[in-house]
Design an enzyme around this catalytic site. Sequence first.
Site, PDB file in Angstrom:
ATOM      1  N   CYS A  28       0.859  -1.211   0.000  1.00 16.85           N
ATOM      2  CA  CYS A  28       0.000   0.000   0.000  1.00 16.85           C
ATOM      3  C   CYS A  28       0.884   1.245   0.000  1.00 16.85           C
ATOM      4  O   CYS A  28       0.581   2.245  -0.665  1.00 16.85           O
ATOM      5  CB  CYS A  28      -0.882   0.049   1.241  1.00 16.85           C
ATOM      6  SG  CYS A  28      -1.850  -1.425   1.542  1.00 16.85           S
TER       7      CYS A  28
ATOM      8  N   GLU B  27       5.236   8.120   5.612  1.00 17.38           N
ATOM      9  CA  GLU B  27       5.400   7.217   4.446  1.00 17.38           C
ATOM     10  C   GLU B  27       6.866   6.827   4.261  1.00 17.38           C
ATOM     11  O   GLU B  27       7.337   6.691   3.129  1.00 17.38           O
ATOM     12  CB  GLU B  27       4.894   7.883   3.161  1.00 17.38           C
ATOM     13  CG  GLU B  27       3.433   8.200   3.180  1.00 17.38           C
ATOM     14  CD  GLU B  27       2.584   7.022   2.820  1.00 17.38           C
ATOM     15  OE1 GLU B  27       3.149   5.928   2.609  1.00 17.38           O
ATOM     16  OE2 GLU B  27       1.359   7.187   2.778  1.00 17.38           O
TER      17      GLU B  27
HETATM   18  P1  TGC Z   1      11.798  -6.290   4.629  1.00  9.76           P
HETATM   19  O1  TGC Z   1      12.509  -7.501   5.148  1.00  9.76           O
HETATM   20  O2  TGC Z   1      12.502  -5.408   3.654  1.00  9.76           O
HETATM   21  O3  TGC Z   1      10.420  -6.741   3.980  1.00  9.76           O
HETATM   22  C1  TGC Z   1       9.486  -7.513   4.705  1.00  9.76           C
HETATM   23  C2  TGC Z   1       8.628  -8.273   3.708  1.00  9.76           C
HETATM   24  O4  TGC Z   1       7.898  -7.348   2.897  1.00  9.76           O
HETATM   25  C3  TGC Z   1       8.255  -7.535   1.508  1.00  9.76           C
HETATM   26  N1  TGC Z   1       8.275  -6.193   0.914  1.00  9.76           N
HETATM   27  C4  TGC Z   1       7.339  -5.740   0.102  1.00  9.76           C
HETATM   28  N2  TGC Z   1       6.251  -6.320  -0.411  1.00  9.76           N
HETATM   29  C5  TGC Z   1       5.470  -5.576  -1.222  1.00  9.76           C
HETATM   30  N3  TGC Z   1       5.731  -4.285  -1.507  1.00  9.76           N
HETATM   31  C6  TGC Z   1       6.817  -3.684  -0.987  1.00  9.76           C
HETATM   32  N4  TGC Z   1       7.042  -2.400  -1.243  1.00  9.76           N
HETATM   33  C7  TGC Z   1       7.679  -4.412  -0.146  1.00  9.76           C
HETATM   34  N5  TGC Z   1       8.821  -4.113   0.521  1.00  9.76           N
HETATM   35  C8  TGC Z   1       9.176  -5.231   1.183  1.00  9.76           C
HETATM   36  C9  TGC Z   1       9.607  -8.196   1.533  1.00  9.76           C
HETATM   37  O5  TGC Z   1       9.837  -8.929   0.370  1.00  9.76           O
HETATM   38  C10 TGC Z   1       9.457  -9.117   2.745  1.00  9.76           C
HETATM   39  O6  TGC Z   1       8.644 -10.210   2.376  1.00  9.76           O
HETATM   40  P2  TGC Z   1       8.860 -11.650   3.041  1.00  9.76           P
HETATM   41  O7  TGC Z   1       7.856 -12.510   2.355  1.00  9.76           O
HETATM   42  O8  TGC Z   1      10.290 -11.990   2.748  1.00  9.76           O
HETATM   43  O9  TGC Z   1       8.588 -11.463   4.509  1.00  9.76           O
HETATM   44  O10 TGC Z   1      11.271  -5.453   5.881  1.00  9.76           O
HETATM   45  P3  TGC Z   1      12.047  -4.698   7.023  1.00  9.76           P
HETATM   46  O11 TGC Z   1      11.371  -5.021   8.295  1.00  9.76           O
HETATM   47  O12 TGC Z   1      13.533  -4.896   6.898  1.00  9.76           O
HETATM   48  O13 TGC Z   1      11.695  -3.168   6.725  1.00  9.76           O
HETATM   49  C11 TGC Z   1      12.189  -2.483   5.695  1.00  9.76           C
HETATM   50  C12 TGC Z   1      11.779  -0.983   5.786  1.00  9.76           C
HETATM   51  C13 TGC Z   1      12.507  -0.266   6.920  1.00  9.76           C
HETATM   52  C14 TGC Z   1      12.208  -0.390   4.456  1.00  9.76           C
HETATM   53  C15 TGC Z   1      10.259  -0.862   5.979  1.00  9.76           C
HETATM   54  O14 TGC Z   1       9.873  -1.339   7.213  1.00  9.76           O
HETATM   55  C16 TGC Z   1       9.779   0.561   5.821  1.00  9.76           C
HETATM   56  O15 TGC Z   1       9.513   1.003   4.716  1.00  9.76           O
HETATM   57  N6  TGC Z   1       9.622   1.351   6.959  1.00  9.76           N
HETATM   58  C17 TGC Z   1       9.044   2.657   6.918  1.00  9.76           C
HETATM   59  C18 TGC Z   1       7.679   2.612   7.569  1.00  9.76           C
HETATM   60  C19 TGC Z   1       6.694   3.510   6.873  1.00  9.76           C
HETATM   61  O16 TGC Z   1       6.901   3.949   5.762  1.00  9.76           O
HETATM   62  N7  TGC Z   1       5.557   3.739   7.522  1.00  9.76           N
HETATM   63  C20 TGC Z   1       4.536   4.487   6.929  1.00  9.76           C
HETATM   64  C21 TGC Z   1       3.270   4.420   7.759  1.00  9.76           C
HETATM   65  S1  TGC Z   1       1.830   4.960   6.857  1.00  9.76           S
HETATM   66  C22 TGC Z   1       2.001   6.611   6.730  1.00  9.76           C
HETATM   67  O17 TGC Z   1       2.966   7.225   7.064  1.00  9.76           O
HETATM   68  C23 TGC Z   1       0.852   7.292   6.145  1.00  9.76           C
HETATM   69  S2  TGC Z   1       1.030   8.982   6.022  1.00  9.76           S
HETATM   70  C24 TGC Z   1      -0.308   9.194   5.098  1.00  9.76           C
HETATM   71  C25 TGC Z   1      -0.597  10.574   4.657  1.00  9.76           C
HETATM   72  O18 TGC Z   1      -1.134  11.362   5.471  1.00  9.76           O
HETATM   73  O19 TGC Z   1      -0.403  10.840   3.424  1.00  9.76           O
HETATM   74  P1  FAD Z   2      11.275   6.844  14.162  1.00 12.57           P
HETATM   75  O1  FAD Z   2      11.107   5.562  13.444  1.00 12.57           O
HETATM   76  O2  FAD Z   2      11.374   6.826  15.648  1.00 12.57           O
HETATM   77  O3  FAD Z   2      12.555   7.593  13.563  1.00 12.57           O
HETATM   78  C1  FAD Z   2      13.169   8.704  14.216  1.00 12.57           C
HETATM   79  C2  FAD Z   2      14.422   9.065  13.426  1.00 12.57           C
HETATM   80  O4  FAD Z   2      15.313   7.944  13.408  1.00 12.57           O
HETATM   81  C3  FAD Z   2      14.118   9.384  11.950  1.00 12.57           C
HETATM   82  O5  FAD Z   2      14.931  10.429  11.510  1.00 12.57           O
HETATM   83  C4  FAD Z   2      14.480   8.097  11.221  1.00 12.57           C
HETATM   84  O6  FAD Z   2      14.901   8.330   9.887  1.00 12.57           O
HETATM   85  C5  FAD Z   2      15.648   7.610  12.077  1.00 12.57           C
HETATM   86  N1  FAD Z   2      15.824   6.158  11.965  1.00 12.57           N
HETATM   87  C6  FAD Z   2      14.960   5.173  12.322  1.00 12.57           C
HETATM   88  N2  FAD Z   2      15.451   3.979  12.020  1.00 12.57           N
HETATM   89  C7  FAD Z   2      16.658   4.182  11.447  1.00 12.57           C
HETATM   90  C8  FAD Z   2      17.666   3.339  10.890  1.00 12.57           C
HETATM   91  N3  FAD Z   2      17.505   2.008  10.836  1.00 12.57           N
HETATM   92  N4  FAD Z   2      18.777   3.903  10.400  1.00 12.57           N
HETATM   93  C9  FAD Z   2      18.939   5.254  10.398  1.00 12.57           C
HETATM   94  N5  FAD Z   2      18.032   6.097  10.913  1.00 12.57           N
HETATM   95  C10 FAD Z   2      16.907   5.577  11.412  1.00 12.57           C
HETATM   96  N6  FAD Z   2       1.403   6.339  10.101  1.00 12.57           N
HETATM   97  C11 FAD Z   2       0.391   5.492   9.777  1.00 12.57           C
HETATM   98  O7  FAD Z   2       0.470   4.278   9.969  1.00 12.57           O
HETATM   99  N7  FAD Z   2      -0.752   5.990   9.218  1.00 12.57           N
HETATM  100  C12 FAD Z   2      -0.945   7.311   8.973  1.00 12.57           C
HETATM  101  O8  FAD Z   2      -1.984   7.713   8.457  1.00 12.57           O
HETATM  102  C13 FAD Z   2       0.097   8.214   9.333  1.00 12.57           C
HETATM  103  N8  FAD Z   2      -0.078   9.551   9.194  1.00 12.57           N
HETATM  104  C14 FAD Z   2       0.872  10.423   9.679  1.00 12.57           C
HETATM  105  C15 FAD Z   2       0.605  11.798   9.694  1.00 12.57           C
HETATM  106  C16 FAD Z   2       1.540  12.670  10.237  1.00 12.57           C
HETATM  107  C17 FAD Z   2       1.231  14.143  10.300  1.00 12.57           C
HETATM  108  C18 FAD Z   2       2.794  12.189  10.695  1.00 12.57           C
HETATM  109  C19 FAD Z   2       3.836  13.125  11.219  1.00 12.57           C
HETATM  110  C20 FAD Z   2       3.053  10.832  10.693  1.00 12.57           C
HETATM  111  C21 FAD Z   2       2.089   9.928  10.200  1.00 12.57           C
HETATM  112  N9  FAD Z   2       2.293   8.541  10.257  1.00 12.57           N
HETATM  113  C22 FAD Z   2       1.290   7.672   9.901  1.00 12.57           C
HETATM  114  C23 FAD Z   2       3.485   8.004  10.927  1.00 12.57           C
HETATM  115  C24 FAD Z   2       4.734   8.008  10.059  1.00 12.57           C
HETATM  116  O9  FAD Z   2       4.692   7.043   9.073  1.00 12.57           O
HETATM  117  C25 FAD Z   2       5.922   7.801  10.997  1.00 12.57           C
HETATM  118  O10 FAD Z   2       6.064   8.989  11.752  1.00 12.57           O
HETATM  119  C26 FAD Z   2       7.195   7.491  10.254  1.00 12.57           C
HETATM  120  O11 FAD Z   2       7.126   6.223   9.636  1.00 12.57           O
HETATM  121  C27 FAD Z   2       8.439   7.533  11.168  1.00 12.57           C
HETATM  122  O12 FAD Z   2       8.238   6.880  12.370  1.00 12.57           O
HETATM  123  P2  FAD Z   2       8.565   7.621  13.770  1.00 12.57           P
HETATM  124  O13 FAD Z   2       7.915   8.946  13.747  1.00 12.57           O
HETATM  125  O14 FAD Z   2       8.212   6.667  14.836  1.00 12.57           O
HETATM  126  O15 FAD Z   2      10.116   7.868  13.731  1.00 12.57           O
END
Ligand code: TGC
Ligand code: FAD
Length: 392
Positions: free
Chosen positions: A246, A371
């Site tokens: 997603c 994201e």
């Molecule tokens: P990793 O070992 O790399 O992957 C775990 C499993 O997932 C598979 N995979 C994917 N599958 C589909 N699409 C992708 N893009 C995929 N990327 C990885 C992968 O193959 C593996 O599968 P399996 O079967 O081997 O288990 O996972 P990791 O735990 O090492 O994590 C990698 C990392 C750090 C890059 C990932 O956790 C990450 O992207 N972290 C950032 C978290 C994040 O972006 N959170 C966002 C929350 S939502 C949000 O912020 C909404 S804001 C919305 C708004 O207001 O616009």
């Molecule tokens: P942390 O993971 O605690 O990171 C803190 C700092 O450490 C960052 O600079 C990061 O880059 C760094 N860091 C972490 N790990 C590492 C590493 N391995 N190596 C080097 N540096 C590292 N989430 C949802 O699920 N749904 C939503 O709708 C959503 N909406 C949001 C809306 C807003 C306004 C905001 C601010 C956030 C939202 N989020 C949502 C959450 C967002 O996805 C997280 O804030 C983001 O993924 C980072 O997580 P954290 O804030 O816990 O930071």
Amino acid sequence: MKPDLFEAPDYYNLDDLFSEEHKLVRDAARQWVKRDISPIIESYAQKAEFPKQILGGLAEIGAFGPYIPETYGGAGLDQISYGLIMQEIERGDSGVRSTASVQSSLVMYPIYTYGSEEQRKKYLPKLATGELMGCFGLTEPNHGSNPSGMETKFKDAGDHYLLNGAKLWISNSPFADIAVVWAKNEDGRIQGLIVERGMDGFSTPETHNKWSLRASATGELIFDNVKVPKANLLPGKSGLGAPLGCLDSARYGIAWGAIGAAMDCYDTALRYAKERMQFGKPIAAFQLQQKKLAEMITEITKAQLLAFRLGQLKNEGKATTQQISMAKRNNVDMALKIAREARQVLGAMGITGDYSIMRHMMNLESVITYEGTHDIHLLITGADITGIPAFT
Ligand code: TGC
Ligand code: FAD
């Protein structure tokens, strides 16, 4: 706020590459933003309130599920149209684009891609019209960048599941009707569940005191022994790859959206520089101001080309997670730097709500974090080119 005189920069004639449909969709979104967002957004941001009255308009311009097939109520458009809609909405405000991104890529996308046919029919048409609004719960208090460590869990309780845990920083949560929630099953495998407002033990307190995305509602999701019907489990995919899939779609939209915010800052600064007189000349006549403006249009143009090519790859089903990461990271960073430079061009006026720049700048501080943070996306690129993940 001043009247919206926005003129979109297109230095490399990208319009020649867009189809008639792309231009129609984009222009409809652009006009809607001018008419319905620009006049109100500053006051909603100042009072830290989401303008709920815009939901119908967002649905009308196709911002809810642009690429979801028409059979499920979506607009049935391609990925470039989706990107252009996000660009235009974020030109108005990143918080409004957040609402559309979450609804489309983080709620409709998982229901369409991993949901059962019954779930698609039940939820998608109402999500497309905005009759139902959704949110996406992945981040937790102790797990942001590393969602694989999540603690939210559910267990089989006979005719339903029992869900416990908490999500934090959830866009749209305070008013969403449904939440797509990622939780671990009894085997520790991540699965998606559709949780509905009104279920006992489910609450969504709002997060206050934000200096960023003030016109977007952010909150928590709290699950205290919530009974979730078994029919609400997304059956199509399990594992972290399900929510990460997603994120690919939402991050792609942000790569385009950030261009909109940058365009607005550039256009505002250019117009101001041509009008503002100092030392007997428009400040646009000074080389230092020209350097800022020339660098801005160069970076916007590069970002536009990156997004356009990514859109082509996405249309062909070839865009990789890593390519999307690069575009999200580059384009948001570009927009934030442009916002900071554009603010300086306006001098003291740049800090006021009479102009959109400071609001964009503060919004982009969230966009560069959510994201996947700026640094996490760098690590995704690093892992891709070296073959050595450096996350742990
Ligand atoms: P990793 O070992 O790399 O992957 C775990 C499993 O997932 C598979 N995979 C994917 N599958 C589909 N699409 C992708 N893009 C995929 N990327 C990885 C992968 O193959 C593996 O599968 P399996 O079967 O081997 O288990 O996972 P990791 O735990 O090492 O994590 C990698 C990392 C750090 C890059 C990932 O956790 C990450 O992207 N972290 C950032 C978290 C994040 O972006 N959170 C966002 C929350 S939502 C949000 O912020 C909404 S804001 C919305 C708004 O207001 O616009
Ligand atoms: P942390 O993971 O605690 O990171 C803190 C700092 O450490 C960052 O600079 C990061 O880059 C760094 N860091 C972490 N790990 C590492 C590493 N391995 N190596 C080097 N540096 C590292 N989430 C949802 O699920 N749904 C939503 O709708 C959503 N909406 C949001 C809306 C807003 C306004 C905001 C601010 C956030 C939202 N989020 C949502 C959450 C967002 O996805 C997280 O804030 C983001 O993924 C980072 O997580 P954290 O804030 O816990 O930071």
